[in-house]
Enzyme design. Structure first.
Site, PDB file in Angstrom:
ATOM      1  N   LYS A   1      55.027 -16.902 -35.049  1.00  0.00           N
ATOM      2  CA  LYS A   1      55.045 -15.654 -34.684  1.00  0.00           C
ATOM      3  C   LYS A   1      56.691 -16.338 -34.713  1.00  0.00           C
ATOM      4  O   LYS A   1      58.142 -16.511 -34.789  1.00  0.00           O
ATOM      5  CB  LYS A   1      55.195 -15.267 -33.460  1.00  0.00           C
ATOM      6  CG  LYS A   1      54.481 -14.059 -33.399  1.00  0.00           C
ATOM      7  CD  LYS A   1      53.558 -14.260 -31.993  1.00  0.00           C
ATOM      8  CE  LYS A   1      52.340 -13.201 -31.705  1.00  0.00           C
ATOM      9  NZ  LYS A   1      52.201 -12.318 -30.986  1.00  0.00           N
TER      10      LYS A   1
ATOM     11  N   ASP B   1      56.418  -6.149 -27.028  1.00  0.00           N
ATOM     12  CA  ASP B   1      55.178  -5.909 -27.176  1.00  0.00           C
ATOM     13  C   ASP B   1      54.236  -3.699 -26.558  1.00  0.00           C
ATOM     14  O   ASP B   1      53.214  -3.791 -27.145  1.00  0.00           O
ATOM     15  CB  ASP B   1      53.943  -6.934 -26.929  1.00  0.00           C
ATOM     16  CG  ASP B   1      53.746  -8.424 -27.593  1.00  0.00           C
ATOM     17  OD1 ASP B   1      53.714  -8.172 -28.352  1.00  0.00           O
ATOM     18  OD2 ASP B   1      53.256  -9.453 -26.778  1.00  0.00           O
TER      19      ASP B   1
ATOM     20  N   GLN C   1      52.548 -14.568 -24.316  1.00  0.00           N
ATOM     21  CA  GLN C   1      50.986 -14.430 -25.555  1.00  0.00           C
ATOM     22  C   GLN C   1      49.946 -14.501 -24.425  1.00  0.00           C
ATOM     23  O   GLN C   1      50.335 -15.455 -23.589  1.00  0.00           O
ATOM     24  CB  GLN C   1      51.387 -15.831 -26.093  1.00  0.00           C
ATOM     25  CG  GLN C   1      50.326 -15.927 -27.395  1.00  0.00           C
ATOM     26  CD  GLN C   1      49.530 -14.561 -27.984  1.00  0.00           C
ATOM     27  OE1 GLN C   1      51.284 -14.667 -28.654  1.00  0.00           O
ATOM     28  NE2 GLN C   1      48.881 -14.428 -28.042  1.00  0.00           N
TER      29      GLN C   1
END
Ligand code: NAP
Length: 304
Positions: free
Chosen positions: A55, A122, A99
């Site tokens: 990422k 997200d 994460q």
């Protein structure tokens, strides 16, 4: 024959990233805004480390700045909450990526709920989940968004289409179902307690599988007109330190039957990262009072 059926997520994501990069450059040239993403990694889960590295690398190629926070697996709930609060208040940071999975002693849903919804790249906060439910979302979870774009490359009109989703997680299945409902598809949500699941799947025009069960869907679960999106990522050991990644669908045999199918790897995975970049751009625009590009029109930016 099979190649024409394969929905190439690598190619689609590369086109999408090209467009995102040009938008990021325009933002920095015209508005002097360089999007900045804070990436929080707790502990040393090897898969998470690989995802975070990938990422961060992609973000840098897009012209997005990265702030890395690699934290010990022993970090306390309170300290992680304080870091999220600090990043929420930092005007230089546009997006916050926590994460997952987190170590067991941390309360994941509470920590996610602490992220400022405008920085929630997200899109997993209850606020953004509610916005998706009410059809007003600007930030949509990355993997369902990427899957939706892949479907749109093969089926422009989703209204009235029978869509079957296998899996009902907050991360994927539920938001995927909501996206399809917003498109007026007839959505069947299935899960581990669903009876006769194969029969539901066989009737699908679009079948999206996210169960985390290696090759659960074989050729007897599908019909010749269906489009298959395989979200599963399963590591299968090949002995020693070797492993390979396979999906939830038996690609080799299912691809002989259906109209179109995503491979694993090279299908949904690359789209997830591209959509994270899109969400970071969107977050930077929202925080600077600029109208973001609508997520449900992203496929129009592709030459496919
Ligand atoms: P999850 O939270 O474990 O949810 C799995 C879902 O599948 C649950 O709803 C579960 O049902 C259902 N399920 C499990 N076994 C089943 C079975 N035999 N029949 C029918 N349904 C079954 O997983 P997730 O986070 O949604 O992820 C699912 C898969 O997608 C994993 O392989 C994950 O690695 C992958 N993934 C890929 C990406 C990507 O970028 N490509 C991103 C996210 C996730 P219950 O609710 O009844 O337990």
């Amino acid at each position: 024959m099979i190649n024409k059926k394969k929905i190439d997520g690598k190619r689609v994501s590369s086109e999408l990233k090209g467009w995102i990069r040009s938008e990021v450059l325009a933002l920095s040239d015209q508005d002097r805004i360089v999007p900045k993403l804070a990436v929080i990694l707790v502990g040393d889960n090897p898969a998470s480390k690989v995802y975070v590295r990938s990422k961060s690398k992609t973000a840098q190629k897009m012209g997005i700045e990265i702030s890395d926070y690699s934290l010990s697996s022993n970090i306390s709930q309170k300290d992680l909450e304080s870091l999220i609060e600090e990043l929420n208040n930092d005007t230089q940071i546009n997006g916050i990526l926590l994460q997952l999975p987190l170590p067991d002693h941390l309360n994941t849903s509470f920590l996610l709920s602490k992220i400022n919804p405008d920085k929630d790249v997200d899109a997993l906060t209850p606020y953004n989940a509610g916005k998706l439910l009410s059809g007003t979302a600007r930030l949509v979870p990355c993997t369902p968004l990427g899957s939706y774009i892949l479907i749109k490359t093969r089926l422009e009109k989703l209204s009235g289409v029978n869509a079957v989703v296998v899996g009902r997680s907050l991360l994927f299945g539920k938001p995927m179902g909501q996206i399809l409902l917003l498109e007026n598809s007839t959505v069947t949500m299935t899960h581990s307690k669903t009876k006769n699941i194969k029969e539901h799947c066989k009737k699908a025009d679009v079948l999206i599988v996210a169960a985390g069960r290696p090759q659960m869907v074989d050729a007897s679960w599908v019909n010749k007109d269906s489009i298959i999106i395989d979200v599963g990522i399963n590591r299968v050991s090949l002995g020693e330190d070797n492993y390979k990644i396979i999906g939830d669908v038996d690609f080799e045999n299912v691809s002989k039957v259906v109209k179109a199918i995503t491979p694993v790897p090279g299908g949904v995975g690359p789209m997830t990262i591209a959509c994270l970049m899109f969400n970071t751009l969107t977050s930077a625009q929202i925080q600077n009072g600029i109208s973001p590009f609508p997520w449900n029109e992203l496929h129009s930016k592709l030459n496919i």
